[in-house]
Design an enzyme around this catalytic site. Structure first.
Site, short mmCIF file in Angstrom:
data_model
loop_
_atom_site.label_atom_id
_atom_site.label_comp_id
_atom_site.label_asym_id
_atom_site.label_seq_id
_atom_site.Cartn_x
_atom_site.Cartn_y
_atom_site.Cartn_z
N LYS A 41 41.07 6.44 64.73
CA LYS A 41 40.20 5.29 64.98
C LYS A 41 39.67 5.32 66.41
CE LYS A 41 42.67 1.98 61.96
NZ LYS A 41 43.58 0.80 61.99
N ARG A 90 49.34 -5.05 52.86
CA ARG A 90 48.50 -5.98 52.10
C ARG A 90 48.38 -5.59 50.65
NH1 ARG A 90 43.82 -5.63 56.41
NH2 ARG A 90 44.69 -3.55 56.22
O1 PNS Z 1 47.11 -0.57 63.07
P1 PNS Z 1 47.10 0.90 62.71
O2 PNS Z 1 45.85 1.58 63.25
O3 PNS Z 1 47.27 1.15 61.25
O4 PNS Z 1 48.37 1.54 63.47
C1 PNS Z 1 48.65 2.91 63.34
C2 PNS Z 1 49.59 3.37 64.47
C3 PNS Z 1 48.92 3.09 65.84
C4 PNS Z 1 50.89 2.59 64.38
C5 PNS Z 1 49.84 4.89 64.28
O5 PNS Z 1 48.64 5.59 64.35
C6 PNS Z 1 50.85 5.43 65.29
O6 PNS Z 1 52.05 5.31 65.08
N1 PNS Z 1 50.34 6.02 66.41
C7 PNS Z 1 51.19 6.56 67.46
C8 PNS Z 1 51.30 8.11 67.35
C9 PNS Z 1 52.31 8.48 66.28
O7 PNS Z 1 53.49 8.33 66.47
N2 PNS Z 1 51.79 8.92 65.11
C10 PNS Z 1 52.61 9.18 63.94
C11 PNS Z 1 53.25 10.52 63.90
S1 PNS Z 1 52.15 11.88 64.03
#
Ligand code: PNS
Length: 162
Positions: A41, A90
């Site tokens: 994103k 959701r």
């Molecule tokens: O609100 P979202 O965009 O669905 O949140 C997603 C989020 C930010 C929680 C996810 O992308 C995340 O955990 N990002 C941090 C990096 C990470 O640990 N990624 C997962 C393993 S590769």
């Protein structure tokens, strides 16, 4: 102390997020709400703006704090001594994705588990995407963004929307 982490993009925080945060804070001793980077994103609001909104939205919850982290969620959880991640879902589409993320995070740290909180029916249509769309078309965010964060969201959106 039973600490949980509730991660997300929060671009911006919505009343749906706040509902999950309040319910999770009632279950865990300490809740860390963490704004993280979602590589898929491109955020509309800056990390600092999103943190300001989140802090304003959760200021009434004594055992919840809002932070930001640019790293890996599993590493952050380990640093904080938090073995539980909280995700709001959701419906089936959210769940399919979050189920995969739970496996990935557990693979990164075997002690890390994920619990899911179902969204309330009245919040099923509410999302950060919807809030941004309402901003673009200058529609009211009442009932979509938490009241405590509304003024800051509207101010930050000035100049971003034409
Ligand atoms: O609100 P979202 O965009 O669905 O949140 C997603 C989020 C930010 C929680 C996810 O992308 C995340 O955990 N990002 C941090 C990096 C990470 O640990 N990624 C997962 C393993 S590769």
């Amino acid at each position: 102390m039973n600490t949980a982490i509730l991660p997300g993009s929060f671009d911006p925080v919505t009343v749906g997020h706040l509902d999950i945060i309040e319910r999770a804070a009632a279950v865990f001793d300490r809740l860390i709400v963490c704004i993280m980077v979602n590589g898929g994103k491109r955020p509309f609001f800056s990390m600092e703006e999103r943190l300001e909104f989140l802090r304003a939205a959760i200021s009434h919850i004594p055992n919840a704090q809002a932070v930001q982290c640019g790293g890996l969620l599993a590493d952050f959880a380990r640093e904080q001594g938090a073995r539980t991640l909280v995700k709001g879902v959701r419906g089936c589409t959210d769940f399919d994705w979050e189920f995969q993320m739970a496996q990935i995070n557990r693979g990164l740290w075997q002690e890390l588990d994920t619990v899911f909180f179902p969204a309330q029916e009245k919040h099923l249509h509410i999302s950060s995407t919807m809030a941004r769309e309402m901003l673009r078309y200058r529609q009211s965010l009442d009932g979509c963004v938490p009241a405590g964060a509304l003024a800051a969201v509207l101010k930050a959106a000035e100049g971003k929307v034409r």
